[in-house]
Scaffold this motif. Sequence first.
Motif, PDB file in Angstrom:
ATOM      1  N   GLU A 105      62.899 -19.805  56.367  1.00  0.00           N
ATOM      2  CA  GLU A 105      63.528 -18.946  57.256  1.00  0.00           C
ATOM      3  C   GLU A 105      62.910 -19.641  58.642  1.00  0.00           C
ATOM      4  N   ARG A 106      61.754 -19.691  58.951  1.00  0.00           N
ATOM      5  CA  ARG A 106      61.153 -20.055  60.386  1.00  0.00           C
ATOM      6  C   ARG A 106      61.469 -21.427  60.619  1.00  0.00           C
ATOM      7  N   ASP A 107      62.124 -22.254  59.601  1.00  0.00           N
ATOM      8  CA  ASP A 107      62.404 -23.802  59.999  1.00  0.00           C
ATOM      9  C   ASP A 107      63.364 -23.786  60.892  1.00  0.00           C
ATOM     10  N   ILE A 108      64.336 -22.767  60.989  1.00  0.00           N
ATOM     11  CA  ILE A 108      65.475 -23.241  62.045  1.00  0.00           C
ATOM     12  C   ILE A 108      65.084 -22.975  63.317  1.00  0.00           C
ATOM     13  N   TYR A 109      64.173 -22.352  63.611  1.00  0.00           N
ATOM     14  CA  TYR A 109      63.519 -22.027  65.023  1.00  0.00           C
ATOM     15  C   TYR A 109      62.760 -23.569  65.688  1.00  0.00           C
ATOM     16  N   ARG A 110      62.559 -24.532  64.871  1.00  0.00           N
ATOM     17  CA  ARG A 110      62.102 -25.763  65.256  1.00  0.00           C
ATOM     18  C   ARG A 110      63.257 -26.498  65.818  1.00  0.00           C
ATOM     19  N   TYR A 111      64.569 -26.020  65.698  1.00  0.00           N
ATOM     20  CA  TYR A 111      65.466 -26.602  66.619  1.00  0.00           C
ATOM     21  C   TYR A 111      65.971 -25.639  67.805  1.00  0.00           C
ATOM     22  N   GLN A 112      65.030 -24.688  68.105  1.00  0.00           N
ATOM     23  CA  GLN A 112      65.468 -23.925  69.058  1.00  0.00           C
ATOM     24  C   GLN A 112      66.004 -24.126  70.449  1.00  0.00           C
ATOM     25  N   SER A 113      65.200 -25.268  70.909  1.00  0.00           N
ATOM     26  CA  SER A 113      65.715 -25.975  72.070  1.00  0.00           C
ATOM     27  C   SER A 113      66.453 -27.018  72.222  1.00  0.00           C
ATOM     28  N   ALA A 114      66.872 -27.577  70.934  1.00  0.00           N
ATOM     29  CA  ALA A 114      67.594 -28.627  70.655  1.00  0.00           C
ATOM     30  C   ALA A 114      69.044 -28.643  71.129  1.00  0.00           C
ATOM     31  N   GLU A 115      69.514 -29.805  71.577  1.00  0.00           N
ATOM     32  CA  GLU A 115      71.034 -29.970  71.852  1.00  0.00           C
ATOM     33  C   GLU A 115      71.428 -31.183  70.788  1.00  0.00           C
ATOM     34  N   TYR A 116      72.474 -30.883  70.263  1.00  0.00           N
ATOM     35  CA  TYR A 116      73.239 -32.087  69.499  1.00  0.00           C
ATOM     36  C   TYR A 116      74.824 -32.108  69.649  1.00  0.00           C
ATOM     37  N   ASP A 117      75.348 -33.155  69.526  1.00  0.00           N
ATOM     38  CA  ASP A 117      76.771 -33.373  69.565  1.00  0.00           C
ATOM     39  C   ASP A 117      77.333 -33.000  68.361  1.00  0.00           C
ATOM     40  N   VAL A 118      76.894 -33.526  67.484  1.00  0.00           N
ATOM     41  CA  VAL A 118      77.149 -33.075  65.919  1.00  0.00           C
ATOM     42  C   VAL A 118      76.160 -32.676  64.967  1.00  0.00           C
ATOM     43  N   TYR A 134      73.061 -19.665  63.047  1.00  0.00           N
ATOM     44  CA  TYR A 134      72.128 -20.037  64.169  1.00  0.00           C
ATOM     45  C   TYR A 134      72.243 -21.259  64.734  1.00  0.00           C
ATOM     46  N   LEU A 135      72.528 -22.436  63.742  1.00  0.00           N
ATOM     47  CA  LEU A 135      72.411 -24.027  64.142  1.00  0.00           C
ATOM     48  C   LEU A 135      73.620 -24.188  64.684  1.00  0.00           C
ATOM     49  N   LEU A 136      74.579 -23.130  64.602  1.00  0.00           N
ATOM     50  CA  LEU A 136      75.763 -23.673  65.578  1.00  0.00           C
ATOM     51  C   LEU A 136      75.632 -23.551  66.738  1.00  0.00           C
ATOM     52  N   SER A 137      74.692 -22.784  67.268  1.00  0.00           N
ATOM     53  CA  SER A 137      74.403 -22.530  68.726  1.00  0.00           C
ATOM     54  C   SER A 137      73.655 -23.942  69.233  1.00  0.00           C
TER      55      SER A 137
END
Length: 444
Positions: A105-118, A134-137
């Motif tokens: 569950e906590r792995d998604i927060y490794r991408y908390q400040s990331a930005e992706y085009d796709v 969550y990752l849609l954001s």
Amino acid sequence: MDTVHFKITRKQKAFINATADEVMFGGAAGGGKSYGQLIDAFLFALKYPGSKQLILRRTFPELDMSLIRVSRELYPSNLYRYNAARHAGVFFNGSLFDFGYCDTERDIYRYQSAEYDVIRFDELTHFPEHMYIYLLSRVRGANDFPKQVKSSTNPGGVGHTWVKKRFIDPSPANMEFKTNNGTRIFIPSKVTDNIFLMNNDPGYLQRLDNLNEDDRRMLKDGDWDVNQGAYFGEFTRSIHVMPPFEIPSHWRRYRALDYGLDMLACYWIAVDIYGRAYVYKELHKPDVIIPDAARMIREMTDKDERITATYAPPDLMNRRQDTGKSVFDTFAENGVPLVKASNNRVQGWYAMKEWLHPFKDELGQTIAGIRIFSTCINLIEDIPALIHDKNNPNDCDTEPHEHTHGPDAIRYFIAGRPSPTPKPKIQDEERPRNNIQSFLSFGT
């Protein structure tokens, strides 16, 4: 720059060209889903220098054995290199891939400040819905590159139900449709669409035909009406879901609830003289504190409804250190006294399977011990979504967690050993008549 040649199928081309905000590709095994993802990602990286993409599998070993390995074999070394320390692919023009995973569950927060085009999900049904949402954001950025989520998957797995609801049910395949949050499309692909696999390995179809019926329907036919590993295989809408009818005033009525700040799931259940239960009212709401939860339950309970008991799990009896009160105490103070029900999971699920098991009634119609009004939409969705725990097949998996609350409440109701309505002196008066009788006949 040297010319790069890739051979793709017609369905892979449709996936690459899809412009919807959310694209889902696949269905059957061998349809070329992962290969299509990698080709699409490669073309996007070359077309938009400096772009950023995230490619996800549920675990890193799955990622390493599939997407990472194939990308290193597929992409020309003069255009692309893989950085094993960073789990990232870097292109000559500054574009990059992050190869990611969400094992916990906590792995998604490794991408908390990331930005992706796709963002690309490979085997989307391996992910619970809240991870996807969550990752849609993380799809964002100030550049003018296209922003998309592109996924590929087979039916089955922990996310089968929500993926089907999000992509399969709302619209015919290959047709882009609008939602409140953008556009989506489902592009199906079967093994027979992959001409390269068919030419190089014609025996693959035969191996798929050797699978059991459910696996064959999912992996060969891409059939989304099968949910592999469903715990309650007994559940059938034609038997267990019925139109609402007016509950006779003298029937015993119960409530059962599962409570936490993540979800309040409360159900009103009537029991007839034969001990058959009817779930006739639903309260399903997140982020509700106990006084508000109790108020909602009181307001949804009619003044003439005599509730015999409101069942709840024993862990709600635990006292908090700061107040010395339990959830049971606070509900009681707010006008909803609770009755403790057993929380033996395996025993409770087995009992629920017995209540759901179809049988023939005295009229020869196929019925079951419990059925649900069609207005209880969350419970109807949740029961077939539960799957076997992979570590204990006798138990239900706690993922997807969002589907566990309603079934848990029904399990507490059954564990409370509810009593049937006492038989009247003249039993014929108990029998529902006219149109009510037709509603009480299962399978209508």
